[in-house]
Design an enzyme around this catalytic site. Structure first.
Site, PDB file in Angstrom:
ATOM      1  N   PRO A  87       0.436  -1.678  -0.614  1.00 51.19           N
ATOM      2  CA  PRO A  87      -0.253   0.204  -0.081  1.00 51.19           C
ATOM      3  C   PRO A  87       0.676   1.142  -0.441  1.00 51.19           C
ATOM      4  O   PRO A  87       0.042   1.982  -0.595  1.00 51.19           O
ATOM      5  CB  PRO A  87      -1.153   0.274   1.600  1.00 51.19           C
ATOM      6  CG  PRO A  87      -0.068  -1.100   2.265  1.00 51.19           C
ATOM      7  CD  PRO A  87       1.040  -2.507   1.127  1.00 51.19           C
ATOM      8  N   GLU A 114       0.897  -7.580   8.367  1.00 45.62           N
ATOM      9  CA  GLU A 114       1.146  -6.474   9.135  1.00 45.62           C
ATOM     10  C   GLU A 114       1.976  -5.634   8.371  1.00 45.62           C
ATOM     11  O   GLU A 114       1.688  -4.404   7.971  1.00 45.62           O
ATOM     12  CB  GLU A 114       1.216  -6.224  10.330  1.00 45.62           C
ATOM     13  CG  GLU A 114       0.185  -6.966  11.039  1.00 45.62           C
ATOM     14  CD  GLU A 114      -0.615  -5.441  11.118  1.00 45.62           C
ATOM     15  OE1 GLU A 114      -0.774  -4.206  10.489  1.00 45.62           O
ATOM     16  OE2 GLU A 114      -1.919  -5.897  11.237  1.00 45.62           O
ATOM     17  N   ARG A 152      -2.109  -8.807 -20.749  1.00 42.53           N
ATOM     18  CA  ARG A 152      -3.738  -8.215 -22.370  1.00 42.53           C
ATOM     19  C   ARG A 152      -3.098  -7.720 -23.732  1.00 42.53           C
ATOM     20  O   ARG A 152      -3.204  -7.114 -24.699  1.00 42.53           O
ATOM     21  CB  ARG A 152      -4.677  -7.646 -21.673  1.00 42.53           C
ATOM     22  CG  ARG A 152      -4.758  -6.359 -21.441  1.00 42.53           C
ATOM     23  CD  ARG A 152      -5.969  -6.001 -20.564  1.00 42.53           C
ATOM     24  NE  ARG A 152      -7.263  -6.068 -21.927  1.00 42.53           N
ATOM     25  CZ  ARG A 152      -7.461  -4.983 -22.350  1.00 42.53           C
ATOM     26  NH1 ARG A 152      -6.687  -4.284 -22.535  1.00 42.53           N
ATOM     27  NH2 ARG A 152      -8.537  -4.966 -22.634  1.00 42.53           N
ATOM     28  N   ASP A 167      -9.045   1.353 -25.172  1.00 46.92           N
ATOM     29  CA  ASP A 167      -9.886   1.122 -23.743  1.00 46.92           C
ATOM     30  C   ASP A 167      -9.368   2.934 -22.781  1.00 46.92           C
ATOM     31  O   ASP A 167      -8.286   3.628 -23.471  1.00 46.92           O
ATOM     32  CB  ASP A 167      -8.746   0.293 -23.091  1.00 46.92           C
ATOM     33  CG  ASP A 167      -9.020  -1.291 -23.669  1.00 46.92           C
ATOM     34  OD1 ASP A 167     -10.673  -0.804 -24.318  1.00 46.92           O
ATOM     35  OD2 ASP A 167      -8.284  -2.044 -23.036  1.00 46.92           O
TER      36      ASP A 167
END
Length: 240
Positions: A87, A114, A152, A167
């Site tokens: 994160p 954690e 992709r 896209d």
């Protein structure tokens, strides 16, 4: 391309990697997936991969030995991208997917506690990446999302090689509205320009619709997009 996943839950990947585009890419020999349970590389009789943090604190921290050992067991090159799902990492974007799609070998490190021992972060990885400002139980789902976005883009994976170029985010703008048959359904009609056969007018309409949709939903993207004077005039005339 080869993609390795260092994970405590290799079974989580079975469904995603063996269906749809991912399966097609494997069947064509374009990509090879490999999961590694790094618990197998723990150096204690209980196969423990985490421990309490020095200095105290909540939760458990992933130990360095299993990750270091698992990485050393892989065949890597100096160009291998070792990605820590974290994160604290840089946000994952389409541009990052395009960059990673040029790699021959990617390794994802997926934790489940954690945090990581800092030596994993400083000594083992080339990239720290986050897929969003929220917390997941582990890095597996995030790595699957990234894999889909990366694979992709590989040549010959999609049926139409240019199909991903329109896209959202590929051009820097959100994708324009799309329509298909029937031309009218329950009183709702397809825009006349799309039925005109005039490709210059269609392309202009699509570009303008992309500009409008981006302005309405992700105006931050326009700050980086190279707007022409005509684009600026159009947007100014259509601001609500």
């Amino acid at each position: 391309m080869k993609i390795d996943y260092l994970t405590l839950f290799p079974e989580m990947y079975e469904g995603v990697l063996n269906h749809s585009i991912m399966k097609r890419a494997q069947d064509k020999g374009i990509v090879k997936f490999n999961t590694v349970n790094f618990r197998d590389f723990a150096q204690n009789k209980h196969s423990q991969v985490d421990d309490y943090p020095y200095g105290g604190g909540q939760g458990m921290v992933l130990k360095p030995e299993p990750i270091f050992n698992a990485l050393e067991a892989l065949e890597k090159t100096p160009e291998t991208r070792v990605i820590l799902m974290c994160p604290q990492g840089e946000p994952f974007t389409q541009k990052k997917a395009e960059s990673l799609s040029k790699s021959d070998h990617i390794v994802f490190i997926c934790g489940h506690y954690e945090g990581y021992d800092e030596r994993i972060r400083t000594e083992c990885v080339t990239d720290e990446i986050s897929i969003g400002d929220y917390v997941l139980t582990g890095g597996e789902l995030a790595s699957m999302t990234m894999t889909d976005a990366i694979v992709r883009l590989l040549p010959d994976v999609l049926g139409n090689q240019v199909s991903h170029e329109d896209d959202s985010f590929s051009s820097g703008l959100l994708e324009h509205p799309q329509y298909t048959r029937p031309a009218e359904y329950k009183g709702y009609k397809v825009p006349d320009v799309l039925l005109s056969g005039n490709h210059a007018h269609i392309n202009k309409w699509r570009h303008e619709q992309s500009l409008l949709r981006t302005l309405e939903r992700r105006p931050d993207l326009l700050e980086q997009y190279p707007l022409t004077e005509e684009d600026k005039k159009f947007l100014n005339n259509n601001k609500k």
